[in-house]
Each structure stands twice: as C-alpha cells, then as structure tokens.
Design an enzyme around this catalytic site. Structure first.
Site, PDB file in Angstrom:
ATOM      1  N   ASP A  78       0.834  -1.200   0.000  1.00 35.69           N
ATOM      2  CA  ASP A  78       0.000   0.000   0.000  1.00 35.69           C
ATOM      3  C   ASP A  78       0.872   1.255   0.000  1.00 35.69           C
ATOM      4  O   ASP A  78       0.682   2.170  -0.805  1.00 35.69           O
ATOM      5  CB  ASP A  78      -0.904   0.026   1.235  1.00 35.69           C
ATOM      6  CG  ASP A  78      -1.978  -1.045   1.229  1.00 35.69           C
ATOM      7  OD1 ASP A  78      -3.116  -0.732   0.865  1.00 35.69           O
ATOM      8  OD2 ASP A  78      -1.667  -2.191   1.583  1.00 35.69           O
ATOM      9  N   GLU A 103      -5.216   7.466   0.039  1.00 30.78           N
ATOM     10  CA  GLU A 103      -5.685   6.827   1.266  1.00 30.78           C
ATOM     11  C   GLU A 103      -4.663   6.834   2.388  1.00 30.78           C
ATOM     12  O   GLU A 103      -5.006   6.993   3.558  1.00 30.78           O
ATOM     13  CB  GLU A 103      -6.114   5.384   0.977  1.00 30.78           C
ATOM     14  CG  GLU A 103      -6.645   4.675   2.204  1.00 30.78           C
ATOM     15  CD  GLU A 103      -7.265   3.323   1.913  1.00 30.78           C
ATOM     16  OE1 GLU A 103      -7.926   2.787   2.818  1.00 30.78           O
ATOM     17  OE2 GLU A 103      -7.104   2.816   0.791  1.00 30.78           O
ATOM     18  N   ASP A 163      -6.328   5.209  -4.764  1.00 24.91           N
ATOM     19  CA  ASP A 163      -6.313   4.129  -3.781  1.00 24.91           C
ATOM     20  C   ASP A 163      -5.162   3.214  -4.191  1.00 24.91           C
ATOM     21  O   ASP A 163      -5.243   2.519  -5.211  1.00 24.91           O
ATOM     22  CB  ASP A 163      -7.629   3.356  -3.764  1.00 24.91           C
ATOM     23  CG  ASP A 163      -7.752   2.489  -2.517  1.00 24.91           C
ATOM     24  OD1 ASP A 163      -6.705   2.066  -1.994  1.00 24.91           O
ATOM     25  OD2 ASP A 163      -8.885   2.228  -2.077  1.00 24.91           O
ATOM     26  N   ILE A 165      -3.857   0.456  -3.025  1.00 30.80           N
ATOM     27  CA  ILE A 165      -4.362  -0.918  -3.147  1.00 30.80           C
ATOM     28  C   ILE A 165      -5.801  -0.891  -2.653  1.00 30.80           C
ATOM     29  O   ILE A 165      -6.059  -0.816  -1.450  1.00 30.80           O
ATOM     30  CB  ILE A 165      -3.554  -1.947  -2.334  1.00 30.80           C
ATOM     31  CG1 ILE A 165      -2.139  -2.091  -2.870  1.00 30.80           C
ATOM     32  CG2 ILE A 165      -4.253  -3.310  -2.366  1.00 30.80           C
ATOM     33  CD1 ILE A 165      -1.318  -3.176  -2.185  1.00 30.80           C
ATOM     34  N   ASP A 166      -6.721  -0.923  -3.573  1.00 33.53           N
ATOM     35  CA  ASP A 166      -8.126  -1.044  -3.200  1.00 33.53           C
ATOM     36  C   ASP A 166      -8.422  -2.527  -3.045  1.00 33.53           C
ATOM     37  O   ASP A 166      -8.228  -3.303  -3.986  1.00 33.53           O
ATOM     38  CB  ASP A 166      -9.004  -0.424  -4.290  1.00 33.53           C
ATOM     39  CG  ASP A 166     -10.467  -0.398  -3.893  1.00 33.53           C
ATOM     40  OD1 ASP A 166     -10.747  -0.235  -2.692  1.00 33.53           O
ATOM     41  OD2 ASP A 166     -11.327  -0.554  -4.776  1.00 33.53           O
ATOM     42  N   THR A 168      -7.380  -4.333   0.132  1.00 35.65           N
ATOM     43  CA  THR A 168      -6.186  -4.874   0.792  1.00 35.65           C
ATOM     44  C   THR A 168      -6.439  -6.273   1.364  1.00 35.65           C
ATOM     45  O   THR A 168      -5.549  -7.135   1.335  1.00 35.65           O
ATOM     46  CB  THR A 168      -5.711  -3.928   1.911  1.00 35.65           C
ATOM     47  OG1 THR A 168      -5.407  -2.643   1.342  1.00 35.65           O
ATOM     48  CG2 THR A 168      -4.470  -4.466   2.593  1.00 35.65           C
ATOM     49  N   LYS A 264     -14.492  -4.938  -9.407  1.00 39.00           N
ATOM     50  CA  LYS A 264     -15.909  -5.126  -9.764  1.00 39.00           C
ATOM     51  C   LYS A 264     -16.318  -4.146 -10.862  1.00 39.00           C
ATOM     52  O   LYS A 264     -17.037  -4.506 -11.791  1.00 39.00           O
ATOM     53  CB  LYS A 264     -16.791  -4.938  -8.528  1.00 39.00           C
ATOM     54  CG  LYS A 264     -16.631  -6.014  -7.475  1.00 39.00           C
ATOM     55  CD  LYS A 264     -17.596  -5.844  -6.319  1.00 39.00           C
ATOM     56  CE  LYS A 264     -17.226  -4.711  -5.401  1.00 39.00           C
ATOM     57  NZ  LYS A 264     -15.988  -4.959  -4.608  1.00 39.00           N
ATOM     58  N   ARG A 278     -23.840  -1.776  -3.880  1.00 39.44           N
ATOM     59  CA  ARG A 278     -23.044  -1.544  -2.672  1.00 39.44           C
ATOM     60  C   ARG A 278     -23.872  -0.701  -1.702  1.00 39.44           C
ATOM     61  O   ARG A 278     -24.173   0.464  -1.975  1.00 39.44           O
ATOM     62  CB  ARG A 278     -21.733  -0.832  -2.999  1.00 39.44           C
ATOM     63  CG  ARG A 278     -20.870  -0.548  -1.758  1.00 39.44           C
ATOM     64  CD  ARG A 278     -19.579   0.144  -2.135  1.00 39.44           C
ATOM     65  NE  ARG A 278     -18.836   0.613  -0.990  1.00 39.44           N
ATOM     66  CZ  ARG A 278     -17.911  -0.078  -0.339  1.00 39.44           C
ATOM     67  NH1 ARG A 278     -17.608  -1.308  -0.722  1.00 39.44           N
ATOM     68  NH2 ARG A 278     -17.264   0.441   0.686  1.00 39.44           N
ATOM     69  N   ASP A 290     -12.366   5.260  -3.381  1.00 38.18           N
ATOM     70  CA  ASP A 290     -12.949   3.929  -3.561  1.00 38.18           C
ATOM     71  C   ASP A 290     -13.865   3.838  -4.779  1.00 38.18           C
ATOM     72  O   ASP A 290     -14.334   2.738  -5.110  1.00 38.18           O
ATOM     73  CB  ASP A 290     -13.742   3.530  -2.316  1.00 38.18           C
ATOM     74  CG  ASP A 290     -12.853   3.160  -1.148  1.00 38.18           C
ATOM     75  OD1 ASP A 290     -11.771   2.592  -1.392  1.00 38.18           O
ATOM     76  OD2 ASP A 290     -13.231   3.445   0.006  1.00 38.18           O
TER      77      ASP A 290
END
Length: 353
Positions: A78, A103, A163, A165-166, A168, A264, A278, A290
């Site tokens: 990250d 982030e 982000d 690493i979206d 994690t 996604k 979501r 995000d």
C-alpha cells in the site's frame, strides 16, 4: 481498454490489466486531447505500482502487514504503491500545483519501531523506480512522497485521486485488488485507470486511443432475470440482506458474484456482470478514492453509476462522498427497474425495524 503490464514479472501467466477511460462529454475530442499527457503518466504510474504489488504479493511476510487505527490492514505494498504513483505523477507532468488525494499517510512509519518496515518499503520503491531515478530515494524522501497524498480535493483545480491498493484484504488472501487512479478537474472525474493484476480476463492490447477494437462495453442485458450482479466479498462492506431483497424483486436468478475492490467496476465494464450493488452499513461514509476511477470506467463503457436514488456521484466535496444509501451501477436499460426495486426494498427494510 486493457493494456499489459509494462514490466511483465517472471513466474506469472497473467499481467495487470488496465481499464483506461477519459470523461465523456459533448467535447469528448477536446477533452480527450486535453488529458493525453495525464493519461500517459497515469498508465505508467499504475503499471509500475502494479508490478511492485505483484512482487510483494508473491512473497508476503507477516511483518509486511500492519493495522490502522480502524483495525483495517495496511501493507508495505500500500505504502510503496502510493509512493511510486506520487513520484511518477510529479515527475512526468509539467511543473505546477500538484494535488493528490490518497488513502495512506506516513504517520505509522515514522516511529523507531517502524524502521525495518520503512527500510523494506524504501527498497521496494527504489527497485521499482530503478530506471526512473539517477540515485536511490532516501527513506525520508519516500515518506515525503507518501505524504504528497494529503490533499483534501474539492471543486476547484485539478486533483489526482488514488487508492494504492483497493481491496487490501483481497490482496492479503491472494485474490482481487486494484490500483485505482483518477483525475478530477473542477470537481469532475475526467480520467480513470484501474490496474487489476488478478482479474481473470483476456487482455486487449492498447493499439490506438479510441480504436473500436479496444473499446469495452457494459452488458446489454435488458431482462433482469438474465442478469448477474456483483457485490463486496467482505460481508461487513455491504448489507447483503438488502441486496438479496433487491435481486429477488428484480427476478435475478444467478447468485451474487462477490469479489474485492474496484475490480468489480472493471469486470462490469467488460460485461462480465450486469449490476453492481453496494449498500454500506449505517454510519459509514464512502471515500472518493474507492469509486472515482471505477465509476468513470463504467460510464465510459456505456453504463451508469449513481447513488440509490439515481443521483450522480459528486466528487467535488472533498475526501468523502455524500450520497443516498448506497452506490449502484448497471446499464441504461436496467437502471429504471433497478432503482425502483432498490427503493421498495429500502422502504420494506425501514418498516420492519
């Protein structure tokens, strides 16, 4: 559109895929031409960050993982990914104001007890940037580069949104994650890149910006009974009882496809599913990193991304999204019936409390 990783790593049969989109508008040609340098820099930054993440994921150690104050995990990847993206953007683009809404920050890396993990991050960053720098970055320079992501964003000027690493938790399991990078201009998302190293989709090599062969498109399914839908892998990230009710009202027969991260959005843009739902639990506020990159990938592929009332997402308010109930994405034909089913399900859930 996808492209392969610029630095293919050994011992892997698949490479990071990039969904690259610039904002659609009545001035799409002018808009597209206006962001060519930014698009090139974003592709390069996300590609290098993806390669760093792949390297870490292949040999992840327990000492590479920390916990934030909110108990969510953060890894050396990250931090390293954020440092790499920040460095590349600042050095590839013309001099001027640089704003990055990201982030992570370096607060947990500045204590004496974090020296070993900081040294590891510094080594990862320098290995990744080996062909980009004349001399290695110091640990202090890596910390400063990570902290370039402290911007608050807003409705004026340009702001990159990252982000690093979206997903994690997916990364830690060896599953789906994404490096998600977007550009805001006067509060609007105008460019987005998703690097999804583990998404099992055949790559489409980028040949020419705008070429018909390189376009991806959302599913054209009109009958909800034939649709499949994505939702978060982690049950804590979305109210599954509500999404189940919505699917039932629509007549969706397929079980939900549960995967981590903005992968996604990438899969939805390729037509691998027709709907993304979501609905976070009460009290949770969505962060712009995000959804910024993923939302433009879907809209540029012909889809719609809104809140649960059909309102467009507003990325101009700072680091958080203010929206009604949740986020939904689908094609234009399914959206009206989807929004109707959502409101009916929300009303039923409220009346049962």
């Amino acid at each position: 559109m996808y492209i392969n990783c610029l630095r293919p790593q050994p011992l892997r049969l698949s490479f990071p895929k990039f969904f690259l989109r610039t904002s659609p508008s009545s001035t799409i040609i002018t808009s597209s031409m206006s962001y060519q340098k930014e698009l090139a820099a974003a592709k390069k930054a996300a590609s290098l960050a993806a390669c760093l993440c792949q390297k870490v994921q292949r040999s992840l150690r327990q000492s590479d993982v920390q916990s934030k104050l909110d108990k969510s995990p953060v890894t050396v990847a990250d931090y390293g990914s954020q440092a790499v993206v920040s460095f590349i953007l600042e050095h590839e683009l013309p001099a001027g104001p640089f704003s990055l809404v990201a982030e992570e920050d370096s607060a947990d890396l500045r204590g004496d007890d974090a020296r070993e993990i900081l040294d590891h991050i510094t080594q990862l960053v320098n290995d990744t940037l080996a062909t980009e720098v004349t001399s290695p970055l110091s640990a202090e320079s890596v910390l400063a580069t990570i902290d370039s992501g402290r911007s608050e964003g807003g409705s004026r000027g340009r702001h990159w949104v990252l982000d690093p690493i979206d997903g994690t938790k997916g990364f830690l399991r060896g599953d789906q994650y994404a490096i998600a990078l977007a550009l805001l201009d006067e509060g609007k998302v105008v460019l987005g890149v998703l690097a999804c190293p583990n998404l099992p989709l055949a790559p489409v090599l980028l040949q020419d910006q705008g070429s018909a062969d390189n376009q991806v498109h959302v599913s054209q399914i009109e009958n909800p009974e034939e649709a499949s839908f994505f939702e978060s892998f982690e049950a804590a990230h979305s109210m599954r009882d509500l999404t189940s009710s919505i699917a039932k009202k629509l007549g969706v027969k397929a079980p939900p496809v549960r995967i981590d991260s903005q992968a996604k959005y990438g899969a939805l843009s390729r037509g691998d599913g027709a709907i993304y739902l979501r609905f976070p639990h009460a009290g949770y506020r969505e962060k712009i990193w995000d959804h910024a990159a993923g939302s433009i990938v879907v809209t540029e592929a012909g889809g719609l991304v809104t809140d649960a009332a059909g309102n467009p997402l507003d990325f101009s308010k700072g680091r958080f999204l203010d929206l009604y109930k949740g986020i939904v994405a689908t094609n234009q034909k399914l959206m009206p019936s989807l929004l109707m089913a959502i409101q009916e399900s929300i009303d039923e859930k409220a009346s049962s409390l």
